[in-house]
Design an enzyme around this catalytic site. Sequence first.
Site, PDB file in Angstrom:
ATOM      1  N   LYS A  79       0.845  -1.201   0.000  1.00 55.70           N
ATOM      2  CA  LYS A  79       0.000   0.000   0.000  1.00 55.70           C
ATOM      3  C   LYS A  79       0.879   1.249   0.000  1.00 55.70           C
ATOM      4  O   LYS A  79       1.909   1.277   0.704  1.00 55.70           O
ATOM      5  CB  LYS A  79      -0.897  -0.036   1.240  1.00 55.70           C
ATOM      6  CG  LYS A  79      -1.944   1.055   1.317  1.00 55.70           C
ATOM      7  CD  LYS A  79      -2.850   0.832   2.529  1.00 55.70           C
ATOM      8  CE  LYS A  79      -3.948   1.855   2.659  1.00 55.70           C
ATOM      9  NZ  LYS A  79      -4.824   1.625   3.830  1.00 55.70           N
ATOM     10  N   SER A 154      -9.658   1.547   2.743  1.00 56.88           N
ATOM     11  CA  SER A 154      -8.826   2.325   1.862  1.00 56.88           C
ATOM     12  C   SER A 154      -7.741   1.515   1.160  1.00 56.88           C
ATOM     13  O   SER A 154      -7.142   2.008   0.202  1.00 56.88           O
ATOM     14  CB  SER A 154      -8.165   3.444   2.654  1.00 56.88           C
ATOM     15  OG  SER A 154      -7.314   2.895   3.645  1.00 56.88           O
ATOM     16  N   SER A 178      -9.749  -0.846   6.922  1.00 55.50           N
ATOM     17  CA  SER A 178      -9.196  -0.667   5.574  1.00 55.50           C
ATOM     18  C   SER A 178      -8.527  -1.879   4.948  1.00 55.50           C
ATOM     19  O   SER A 178      -8.290  -1.869   3.740  1.00 55.50           O
ATOM     20  CB  SER A 178      -8.218   0.499   5.567  1.00 55.50           C
ATOM     21  OG  SER A 178      -8.944   1.679   5.435  1.00 55.50           O
TER      22      SER A 178
HETATM   23  N1  GLN Z   1     -13.059   3.947   6.273  1.00 62.50           N
HETATM   24  C1  GLN Z   1     -12.375   4.229   7.487  1.00 62.50           C
HETATM   25  C2  GLN Z   1     -11.956   5.678   7.532  1.00 62.50           C
HETATM   26  O1  GLN Z   1     -12.123   6.321   6.568  1.00 62.50           O
HETATM   27  C3  GLN Z   1     -11.210   3.337   7.669  1.00 62.50           C
HETATM   28  C4  GLN Z   1      -9.954   3.760   7.046  1.00 62.50           C
HETATM   29  C5  GLN Z   1      -8.780   2.902   7.369  1.00 62.50           C
HETATM   30  O2  GLN Z   1      -8.919   1.841   7.983  1.00 62.50           O
HETATM   31  N2  GLN Z   1      -7.596   3.367   7.009  1.00 62.50           N
HETATM   32  O3  GLN Z   1     -11.469   6.160   8.488  1.00 62.50           O
END
Ligand code: GLN
Length: 497
Positions: A79, A154, A178
């Site tokens: 990532k 994400s 994410s």
């Molecule tokens: N969707 C969640 C957020 O926007 C999780 C994001 C993540 O785990 N990096 O905070």
Amino acid sequence: MELFRLSAGQAAGGIKSREFSAEEYVCQLLERIKKVEPKVNAFVTVNSEEALEQARALDKKIRDGQDAGALAGVALSIKDNICVKGLRTTCASKMLESYVPPYDATVVRRLKQAGAIIIGKVNLDEFAMGSTTEFSRHGPTRNPWDISRVPGGSSGGSAASVAALECAASLGSDTGGSVRCPASFCSVVGLKPTYGLVSRYGLVSYANSLEQVGPVGRTVEDVAAVMNVIAGTDEHDHTTAAVGARPVYSAGHDGGRQQQQQLRVGLVKEFVEGADSAVAKIIHSAMDTLAKQDCRCEETSLGAVKYALASYYTIAMAEASSNLARYDNVRYGFDDLNPEGYEWNSYFAKARSNFGEEVKRRIIVGSYVLSSGYYGKYYLKAQQVRSILRKELKSLFKHYDVLIGPTMPILPFKIGEKIEDDPLKMYLVDIDTVVANLAGNPAISVPAGFAAAAAAGDGGGLPVGLQMMADEFQEQKMLDAAFLFEGAAKVQRSPEL
Ligand code: GLN
């Protein structure tokens, strides 16, 4: 032989036994990337030359009879918020568009030491803030099962690249789901480790108290194999727990399951109640599958779930507002600002206007909940909810080895559908995943089946993931349960691209 289809375990096995070379394997993956990327857009950077060099060096090592490592030749994507020395790490943001880290994150260093090959950096929502991989400077990543839909986020690039057979496994980060959300949407396996089990050194921080680096793979066994390499105490990250340098996990017929008694499984009713009926149906049949495997299954309740989202977004945004204060185009930045002058306020305002909309929204809300007048009302309350949730979970784990439910309450939706009008709509889809981050527990998403979306025309159906959560540092139990389910449910297949 289509080497790009191999699991991480199969690839390492074949390379070590010289059935095929690491170079042949990497070449095939690079070809595959070239072929499917125009549709999927998972990669931000493809590390072609270095990957080939690493593969050749590894082949030589094997020919010379040296130990090639547990992940010999296995190609992983990383990532783009995890540092790989010499490779651009953009966090999908203009603010870091030309940042090239001078060091490897601990997880990356460990992967390289185990013989793994970094095939490239993959897409995410800007600074990992989002659940769809649409908020990216590099454009949205598409779901390999239906390219008009989101892959989740994400870590959408991680899950999509694994599902699209562009690499064997990937590293993502999970602050509030994410890793698990895109794993669920792309029908692959994704694991969020217990807080403190995996080093965060070299992970660009979004919300430190919530996040962990976690593996994505096509099988539970592969995810366990990557965990074996990345988990463990790290002197560079003092939030890592004293679990030793290398705890060992297994998933497979020789796994810990044999010594284990009947697995106690609790289906969290609040997770299922809020889910779409197509998703709930698959989760109920997943519970039947586990029951047929001699697990003791029953429904249970986790009342604090209803406060989890509000607590998560308050804490995550508060931490984000503080973490992102360092991006000022002085220490990190993009250079082409052409300021009219260097007056502090106007310079920083101009520089920081280059964050995307979603990131700006979070910085503003995060600063608000931390401001002296509102701290008690929001931030403190959110922390109180967090303790209640932890306590409730602790007591549930006296009765259950794993708690299950859907990873995502809905099926993968169309690109643009959720972000068009109301950002809250997107936050809601994280209801089942944020619990593990608030409490610090490990959780995994395993493919559970495919369901047809209400609107027809989605071919073979869209992926549904089963989430399993275990008590802190009980990754082995969770992997046992996941392996058992994976073997019995047999839902794995590959998308046509
Ligand atoms: N969707 C969640 C957020 O926007 C999780 C994001 C993540 O785990 N990096 O905070």
